[in-house]
Design a protein around this motif. Structure first.
Motif, PDB file in Angstrom:
ATOM      1  N   SER A 244      48.088  44.009  19.587  1.00  0.00           N
ATOM      2  CA  SER A 244      47.412  45.289  19.780  1.00  0.00           C
ATOM      3  C   SER A 244      48.418  46.429  19.814  1.00  0.00           C
TER       4      SER A 244
ATOM      5  N   SER B 205      54.078  49.642  23.075  1.00  0.00           N
ATOM      6  CA  SER B 205      53.188  50.568  23.769  1.00  0.00           C
ATOM      7  C   SER B 205      53.937  51.815  24.170  1.00  0.00           C
TER       8      SER B 205
ATOM      9  N   GLN C   1      44.930  62.812  21.292  1.00  0.00           N
ATOM     10  CA  GLN C   1      43.540  62.466  21.569  1.00  0.00           C
ATOM     11  C   GLN C   1      43.012  61.435  20.582  1.00  0.00           C
TER      12      GLN C   1
ATOM     13  N   ALA D 137      44.322  58.048  21.363  1.00  0.00           N
ATOM     14  CA  ALA D 137      43.634  57.498  22.531  1.00  0.00           C
ATOM     15  C   ALA D 137      42.233  57.022  22.154  1.00  0.00           C
ATOM     16  N   LEU D 138      41.533  57.803  21.347  1.00  0.00           N
ATOM     17  CA  LEU D 138      40.190  57.409  20.938  1.00  0.00           C
ATOM     18  C   LEU D 138      40.234  56.137  20.100  1.00  0.00           C
TER      19      LEU D 138
ATOM     20  N   GLN E  42      42.400  53.794  20.292  1.00  0.00           N
ATOM     21  CA  GLN E  42      42.713  52.685  21.177  1.00  0.00           C
ATOM     22  C   GLN E  42      41.489  52.157  21.894  1.00  0.00           C
ATOM     23  N   MET E  43      40.535  53.031  22.150  1.00  0.00           N
ATOM     24  CA  MET E  43      39.358  52.593  22.902  1.00  0.00           C
ATOM     25  C   MET E  43      38.392  51.805  22.054  1.00  0.00           C
TER      26      MET E  43
ATOM     27  N   ALA F 245      35.356  50.539  26.144  1.00  0.00           N
ATOM     28  CA  ALA F 245      35.177  50.806  27.566  1.00  0.00           C
ATOM     29  C   ALA F 245      33.972  50.043  28.102  1.00  0.00           C
TER      30      ALA F 245
ATOM     31  N   VAL G 237      47.695  45.929  29.063  1.00  0.00           N
ATOM     32  CA  VAL G 237      46.975  46.389  27.872  1.00  0.00           C
ATOM     33  C   VAL G 237      45.681  47.076  28.259  1.00  0.00           C
TER      34      VAL G 237
ATOM     35  N   ARG H  44      46.098  50.355  29.957  1.00  0.00           N
ATOM     36  CA  ARG H  44      46.393  51.414  29.013  1.00  0.00           C
ATOM     37  C   ARG H  44      45.105  51.957  28.407  1.00  0.00           C
TER      38      ARG H  44
ATOM     39  N   TYR I 125      42.133  51.896  29.713  1.00  0.00           N
ATOM     40  CA  TYR I 125      41.385  52.685  30.693  1.00  0.00           C
ATOM     41  C   TYR I 125      42.079  54.009  30.968  1.00  0.00           C
TER      42      TYR I 125
ATOM     43  N   ALA J 231      43.829  55.611  28.833  1.00  0.00           N
ATOM     44  CA  ALA J 231      43.520  56.445  27.673  1.00  0.00           C
ATOM     45  C   ALA J 231      42.129  57.031  27.798  1.00  0.00           C
ATOM     46  N   ALA J 232      41.179  56.209  28.214  1.00  0.00           N
ATOM     47  CA  ALA J 232      39.805  56.697  28.376  1.00  0.00           C
ATOM     48  C   ALA J 232      39.774  57.807  29.410  1.00  0.00           C
TER      49      ALA J 232
ATOM     50  N   VAL K 192      41.300  61.026  28.019  1.00  0.00           N
ATOM     51  CA  VAL K 192      40.410  61.740  27.109  1.00  0.00           C
ATOM     52  C   VAL K 192      39.320  62.466  27.883  1.00  0.00           C
TER      53      VAL K 192
END
Lengths: 358, 332
Positions: free
Chosen positions: A123, A187, A202, A205-206, A208-209, A337, B17, B20, B22, B24-25, B28
């Motif tokens: 990842s 990372s 941003q 980050a998006l 990654q989710m 999430a 992992v 990270r 969470y 990141a969430a 944002v």
């Protein structure tokens, strides 16, 4: 020796006691029950996919959806169902299956019930690859998944080489350690990139989710081929995997070159997971939980656990994605999430209920 | 024992992992809420500056304004635009990296990072006034305490969403910098332009143009972001006689593709500037073929700065949108 060892045999690997089939209690279950169990699982998977296609944030009735699939309804509805929803649901299923499969193999190869394909740097490596592609301006093009895939594979290769340099026998502990170090390193590089290029922060980050939105048919096409291939290989090696889960010494005693086989398997898992991640982003929890539930319901033998984990992982992700795009419609919640949010209680339920039965 | 160690290591790696993810969430959502949140008032700057008047900044903090203002530092592009329009760009000694394109900024001014500005540099410059938005304060309550103690007047203008708030910001900055009249001029100018375009829209409506539905995207696939009511862009769209398909929602939001396709907007705007061809990307989206805007090719790019910065220049965005919605009134 053998059965009592804390490994992946029987049920929730080492934490609980023997599973529902096989294991210390012997092979007493009738064939019919297993077949029925699998049939039920197939039905569940099919139902999940059906639900995913029939329900969405657009207010279409199930009949309209079916009509659209068959070529009826107007252009907008058809485009919506066939162009947006269908590839999304299929990608979600394939990703979940890939992650479930990868998780099962990884947990066996590393003799660790908490092992994950992500722990080897896939990842983080994929993330770095995608970040690099974004920085090169290749946002949204084919370069992104390719870069992600390359990054993931590279990371795992490095992890394996590092492990080999540290320990000739490449024991599982060493591999896990090397993978962890590399994960953290990649990372950190990603975090640095985000900080140096705040305009991308941003979006990184998006990504990654995790999200199955707007991926088109590229992902499903590539992933289906890769998944079929890997599944065939893993299933063919089911007995080998059973043997490997006994440990290196045991395996050697049975004439298996454990380090070499493990490396091959890890690379295959890396390829599969890398592909999944590079299209959909990093979606955790499925790779950890699908194998456990599969083993608890179908036993530890890989011949059954592998397909079960794939089907369970696929269904779970389809349902999670369904939730992600309907719970707060028209808003979209990142699916990564949601997976742990939905998965953890479900996992606990299966685990506790299974425990109660013993 | 060994197995437990291995399990622990794997557990830690896995936690790293998902932690990270969470984080990141969280980052944002923090970023998104920072746009709407206030500055979280400080503890009211002291009077050590030997100041003249006391003002209350838009974040609710009481500040002591110095009599003479020779040097200004500004850490938000919208605020830089306001300062520039007031004719005080020459006094700017430091601005943030996103404001590099704003006209009239001081030649030798320092360029700082908006979210974590170089404090040593700021202290060395010791500006009379420091203008920040809520984006510079996400970390702590008052990171500029040292600057205030050294005599700088720190004014916080939280990022505004509505036109009314934008006008309030302009009035405040003008008053702060002693250019009240100029500030009023700017606001008047803004209102005139807005009226000009909304009158145009009324004319078009009377001529039977009908209400067009609009979808305005601020982030491209796969992470579609747009806005609902309460955002100045939505107000502008409404004043242009059109309807934002997401007007039922409030604030900024990420949307599902299906919702947009189902709403079938007549016109699509985008201010995405981080990919080469944002309009082309939208036009080629799979599954969007049946959308009216796509079929008619009514997908347009709106200037990013004019549509993303809550300053008097939002009228430029309005002009562009008007031009796209009512091309008959714009002969070019």
């Amino acid at each position: 020796m053998g059965h009592g060892r804390a490994g992946c045999k029987g049920g929730a690997g080492g934490i609980g006691s023997g599973g529902t089939e096989g294991g210390p209690r012997g092979f007493g279950h009738p064939q019919g029950r297993r077949v029925a169990g699998f049939a039920a699982l197939f039905l569940f998977a099919a139902a999940s996919v059906a639900l995913g296609v029939l329900i969405g944030s657009a207010s279409l009735s199930p009949w309209e959806v079916i009509a659209a699939l068959l070529g009826g309804e107007d252009q907008t509805t058809r485009s919506l169902v066939i162009g947006i929803r269908l590839p999304r649901v299929i990608l979600a299923f394939l990703t979940g299956a890939a992650l479930g499969l990868g998780g099962t193999v990884m947990q066996s190869v590393l003799e660790n019930p908490l092992a994950s394909p992500f722990g080897l740097g896939v990842s983080a490596g994929a993330g770095l690859g995608v970040t690099a592609a974004m920085a090169a301006g290749a946002f949204g093009s084919l370069l992104m998944p390719v870069a992600g895939f390359a990054g993931g594979i590279l990371a795992v290769f490095l992890a394996l080489s590092l492990a080999r340099a540290m320990d000739v026998r490449t024991s599982s502990a060493t591999v896990v350690l090397a993978g962890m170090v590399l994960s953290l390193f990649f990372s950190a590089m990603m975090d640095l990139a985000s900080a140096m290029m705040p305009e991308y922060a941003q979006r990184i980050a998006l990504w990654q989710m995790g999200s199955f939105a707007s991926k088109g048919w590229r992902g499903p096409a590539v992933l289906s081929v890769l998944l079929a291939l890997c599944f065939a290989i893993f299933q063919g090696k089911a007995t080998l995997l059973d043997v490997l889960s006994f440990g290196d010494e045991q395996a050697a005693g049975m004439g298996v070159d454990a380090p070499r086989e493990k490396r091959r398997l890890i690379i295959l898992v890396a390829a599969l997971t890398g592909a999944a991640v590079s299209f959909a982003g990093i979606i955790g929890f499925v790779d950890l939980v699908a194998p456990h539930i599969a083993r608890r319901l179908f036993g530890a033998s890989h011949r059954r656990a592998l397909p079960a984990a794939a089907l369970l992982g696929g269904s779970f992700l389809v349902l999670s994605d369904l939730a992600a795009r309907t719970f707060a419609a028209p808003r979209e919640i990142p699916v990564g999430a949601l997976t742990a949010l939905l998965g953890a209680p479900f996992f606990l339920y299966v685990y506790v209920r299974g425990r109660g039965r013993e | 024992m060994q197995a437990a160690n291995r399990a622990n290591k794997a557990k830690k790696a896995r936690r790293a992992v998902s932690k990270r993810a969470y984080a990141a969430a969280l980052a944002v959502s923090l970023f998104a809420s920072a746009i709407l949140s206030s500055c979280g008032g400080g503890d009211g700057g002291g009077d050590e500056a030997g100041a003249g008047r006391t003002l209350t900044d838009p974040s609710g903090k009481k500040i002591a304004v110095p009599d003479r203002i020779e040097t200004i530092a500004v850490l938000a592009p919208s605020l830089a635009e306001i300062v520039s329009a007031l004719g005080l760009g020459g006094k700017v000694v430091a601005y943030d990296s996103s404001s590099a394109d704003v006209e009239g900024m001081g030649e030798d001014a320092a360029v700082l990072d908006m979210e974590s500005p170089d404090m040593e540099r700021l202290l060395a410059l010791s500006p009379d006034i420091l203008l920040v938005s809520s984006l510079s304060l996400y970390d702590q309550e008052n990171p500029f305490q040292t600057l205030e103690d050294a005599g700088t007047c720190v004014a916080c203008v939280p990022t505004s969403d509505s036109i009314e708030d934008i006008e309030g910001d302009i009035a405040f900055v003008a008053s702060l910098l002693g250019e009240d009249e100029k500030g009023e001029e700017i606001i008047e100018g803004m209102r005139e332009e807005i009226d000009l375009y909304s009158d145009m829209a009324k004319e078009a409506a009377d001529a039977g143009a009908g209400e067009k539905t609009v979808y305005f995207e601020i982030s491209a696939a796969p992470d579609l972001y747009s806005f609902g009511s309460g955002v100045f862009l939505d107000e502008l769209i409404t004043m242009l006689g059109a309807k934002n398909i997401l007007s039922g929602e409030t604030g900024w939001l990420g949307v599902t593709e299906e919702s947009v396709v189902e709403a079938d907007p007549d016109v699509i705007f985008t201010n995405v500037d981080y990919i080469d061809d944002p309009v082309g990307e939208i036009l080629s989206r799979q599954g969007w073929e049946g959308v009216t805007a796509i079929e008619n090719g009514d997908v347009y790019y709106i200037d990013k700065n004019a549509s993303a910065r809550p300053s008097q220049n939002v009228t430029k965005a309005m002009e562009q949108m008007a031009g796209c919605l009512y091309p008959e009134y714009f002969p070019d």
